[in-house]
Scaffold this motif. Structure first.
Motif, short mmCIF file in Angstrom:
data_model
loop_
_atom_site.label_atom_id
_atom_site.label_comp_id
_atom_site.label_asym_id
_atom_site.label_seq_id
_atom_site.Cartn_x
_atom_site.Cartn_y
_atom_site.Cartn_z
N PRO A 1 14.66 2.66 -2.07
CA PRO A 1 15.42 2.27 -0.86
C PRO A 1 14.50 1.73 0.22
O PRO A 1 13.42 2.29 0.44
N ILE B 1 13.86 0.83 4.19
CA ILE B 1 14.30 1.37 5.48
C ILE B 1 13.60 0.60 6.58
O ILE B 1 12.40 0.30 6.48
N VAL C 1 4.18 0.46 1.90
CA VAL C 1 4.09 -0.39 3.10
C VAL C 1 3.65 -1.79 2.71
O VAL C 1 2.52 -1.96 2.23
N PRO C 2 4.50 -2.80 2.89
CA PRO C 2 4.05 -4.18 2.65
C PRO C 2 3.01 -4.56 3.70
O PRO C 2 3.21 -4.31 4.88
N ILE C 3 1.90 -5.13 3.27
CA ILE C 3 0.85 -5.43 4.25
C ILE C 3 0.56 -6.92 4.41
O ILE C 3 -0.04 -7.33 5.38
N SER C 4 0.94 -7.72 3.44
CA SER C 4 0.69 -9.16 3.62
C SER C 4 1.99 -9.93 3.52
O SER C 4 2.99 -9.42 3.04
N SER C 5 1.97 -11.15 4.01
CA SER C 5 3.20 -11.94 4.08
C SER C 5 3.75 -12.25 2.70
O SER C 5 4.89 -12.66 2.57
N LYS C 6 2.93 -12.02 1.67
CA LYS C 6 3.43 -12.24 0.32
C LYS C 6 4.03 -10.95 -0.24
O LYS C 6 4.33 -10.86 -1.41
N GLU D 1 -0.58 -14.18 7.85
CA GLU D 1 -0.86 -13.73 6.48
C GLU D 1 -0.84 -12.20 6.40
O GLU D 1 -0.42 -11.62 5.40
N ARG E 1 -4.85 -3.07 8.66
CA ARG E 1 -3.61 -3.49 7.98
C ARG E 1 -3.68 -3.17 6.49
O ARG E 1 -2.70 -2.69 5.91
N PRO F 1 0.77 -9.75 8.64
CA PRO F 1 1.58 -9.64 9.88
C PRO F 1 1.53 -8.28 10.55
O PRO F 1 1.58 -7.25 9.89
N VAL G 1 0.85 -1.19 0.00
CA VAL G 1 0.00 0.00 0.00
C VAL G 1 0.89 1.24 0.00
O VAL G 1 1.90 1.28 0.71
N LEU H 1 8.73 -7.61 5.59
CA LEU H 1 7.73 -6.85 6.34
C LEU H 1 8.33 -5.99 7.45
O LEU H 1 7.64 -5.21 8.07
N ASP H 2 9.63 -6.16 7.69
CA ASP H 2 10.26 -5.32 8.71
C ASP H 2 10.64 -3.97 8.14
O ASP H 2 11.08 -3.10 8.86
N SER H 3 10.52 -3.86 6.83
CA SER H 3 10.95 -2.63 6.18
C SER H 3 9.79 -1.97 5.47
O SER H 3 8.79 -2.60 5.14
N ILE H 4 9.95 -0.68 5.23
CA ILE H 4 9.06 0.00 4.31
C ILE H 4 9.94 0.63 3.25
O ILE H 4 11.16 0.70 3.42
N TYR H 5 9.36 1.06 2.18
CA TYR H 5 10.15 1.59 1.08
C TYR H 5 9.81 3.06 0.88
O TYR H 5 8.64 3.45 0.93
N THR H 6 10.83 3.85 0.67
CA THR H 6 10.59 5.29 0.51
C THR H 6 10.80 5.67 -0.95
O THR H 6 11.70 5.15 -1.62
N LEU H 7 9.98 6.56 -1.44
CA LEU H 7 10.11 7.03 -2.81
C LEU H 7 10.40 8.52 -2.80
O LEU H 7 9.78 9.26 -2.03
N ILE I 1 5.66 6.64 0.88
CA ILE I 1 6.21 5.35 1.30
C ILE I 1 5.35 4.21 0.79
O ILE I 1 4.16 4.38 0.53
#
Lengths: 99, 369
Positions: free
Chosen positions: B7, B9, A29-34, B128, B103, B130, A18, A38-44, A27
């Motif tokens: 990148p 983070i 944000v990964p929201i599902s395990s796929k 699923e 989420r 997390p 998302v 998931l420990d990171s987010i991505y910045t644009l 940013i």
């Protein structure tokens, strides 16, 4: 295997990631395990966020490249190279998929 | 044209960066929602554990639909970190719907739970979608101690099963406890248990009264001297307190204002009935979200909360120890019935900490000179 793409490719956004705009930061944000790490987010940055908005499953990279060239001070060759690298990175983190 | 890249983070690092960027700006980056005040446990020290079968409390809780609407609104205003808590959130049949909606909106969710209602189905769903973190409160390393606190036979075993279920699916679990007179003798063991599982562990000895002012939980407080002993028993905790003391020990920056923290500036809290306040401790005044939007509450109501001034003289107003003290309008309201009164228990702990960490700091300073 090295990933490649072409200007004729169209990409659509994966629902597993998302995009959010917070305090001027764009940013992903990964929201599902796929959805990758998931420990990171991505910045644009500004250009990345601009391209992200253009990815809609309809436009081919060639069209997006033309819009970038019109919008930013950049030549077609550099725009093409940067755009291709960018979408491949997005694909690698699970944010987009080629149609 | 600047180069484009993606990148990554670390979420915690991004949190620090973002907090620096929003400094002084009112953006609700972090918030908490209590989805229920009901709980299946009957912990003696708890401030929010109405009986699970409390029909009135249940009927008055915000519906899943209301909660999802508020989640949409807080996302629009820039919230990124959201704490979902209770009571015990999993007591609601629709909790996973609320959680998953949050989420999917791109919120990083921390869950507070006692772990006793976790099932394989819930764990798989969380795997699923997390969470950022699941913080499980546990009350003892032995069945006897745990259930003496939790007041429910069989709860120790169920909590341990819950922890195992989440760990088996590699979910990000953290363990914590409230230190009370009933379980203080097992704090070290609880830490060792968490460490053995490779998990972070934290404890909090500061018990507050129930939200309605009932002081029963305060009967289970350990003494201020015991709080300090706990601070000093753990090398890392002691170092953290020392660093905190050395960095922040100073008179209040804006002594005329009641709020000296970030509550209501970058944080908010919503209770089970739709009352929004500056933070989880500070419940009054509140804004009724059932009769307005989050945006209205955040922009029109919260600034007035933030800018409340002391109405009378108080020893806390210009106290140099304010940064070491948990005293705040919320604590005072719950314990003393008004926002400005001094909470003696907190005051005593702050003085003990200042005395201990201040002496250590000056010794170190003399050593350097």
């Amino acid at each position: 295997m090295t990933r490649t793409t072409s200007l004729q490719t169209r990409y659509h956004k994966e629902s597993r990631i998302v995009s959010r705009k917070i305090a001027g930061e764009c940013i992903l944000v990964p929201i599902s395990s796929k959805g990758g790490d998931l420990d990171s987010i991505y910045t644009l940055n500004e250009v990345g966020a601009f391209i992200w908005e253009l990815i809609d499953g309809e436009k081919r990279l060639a069209q997006i490249k033309e819009i970038i060239v019109d919008e930013f001070e950049v030549g077609p060759e550099r725009a093409e190279k940067d755009l291709e690298e960018f979408v491949l990175q997005l694909e690698q983190v699970g944010a987009v998929r080629s149609v | 044209m600047e180069c484009v890249s993606v990148p990554s983070i670390d979420c915690s690092e991004f949190c620090r960066r973002l907090q620096g960027q929003v400094s002084g700006r009112r953006i609700p980056l972090t918030g908490s929602i209590e989805v229920t005040a009901r709980c299946n446990l009957r912990c003696a020290h708890c401030y929010i554990n109405l009986p699970a079968a409390d029909t009135k409390a249940r009927q008055e809780e915000m519906s899943c639909r209301d909660l999802c609407r508020f989640v949409d609104q807080i996302v629009d205003e820039g919230c990124l970190w959201l704490l979902l808590t209770g009571g015990e959130p999993f007591i609601r049949d629709d909790f996973l719907d609320i959680y998953t909606h949050s989420r999917k909106k791109g919120l990083l969710i921390t869950l507070f739970t006692n772990g006793t209602l976790l099932t394989r189905r819930i764990a798989e769903h969380l795997a699923e979608w997390p969470p950022f973190k699941v913080e499980i409160t546990f009350y003892g390393c032995t069945e006897q101690t745990y259930e003496r606190v939790a007041g429910l036979p069989g709860s120790f075993k169920r909590c341990m099963q819950g922890i195992e279920l989440l760990l088996a699916l590699k979910l990000p679990v953290k363990l914590k406890t409230m230190v009370t007179t009933l379980n203080q003798h097992e704090v070290e063991e609880m830490g060792a248990y968490a460490e053995g599982l490779g998990l972070e562990f934290r404890f909090d000895p500061l018990l507050n009264a129930r939200l309605n002012g009932d002081r029963t939980p305060t009967q289970f407080r350990i003494s201020p001297q015991e709080v300090l002993a706990l601070d000093c028993a753990d090398k890392r905790r002691m170092q953290e307190w020392q660093e905190f003391h050395d960095r922040f020990m100073a008179p209040p920056l804006q002594p005329d204002y009641l709020y000296q923290c970030g509550a209501g500036l970058n944080t908010f809290h919503i209770d089970p009935y739709g009352a929004m306040s500056a933070c989880m401790m500070s419940r009054t005044p509140s804004y009724d979200l059932r009769h307005g939007t989050f945006q209205q509450g955040w922009h029109e109501f919260m600034p007035d909360v933030r800018t409340q001034r002391w109405t009378r003289d108080s020893p806390c107003k210009r106290c140099d120890l304010i940064s070491l003290c948990e005293q705040c309008p919320g604590w005072a309201q719950i314990e003393k019935g008004d926002q400005e009164s001094r909470v003696e228990y907190l005051c005593e702990i702050a003085h003990l900490r200042a005395n201990t960490f201040g002496k250590r700091a000056s010794k170190e300073k003399k050593g350097v000179e």
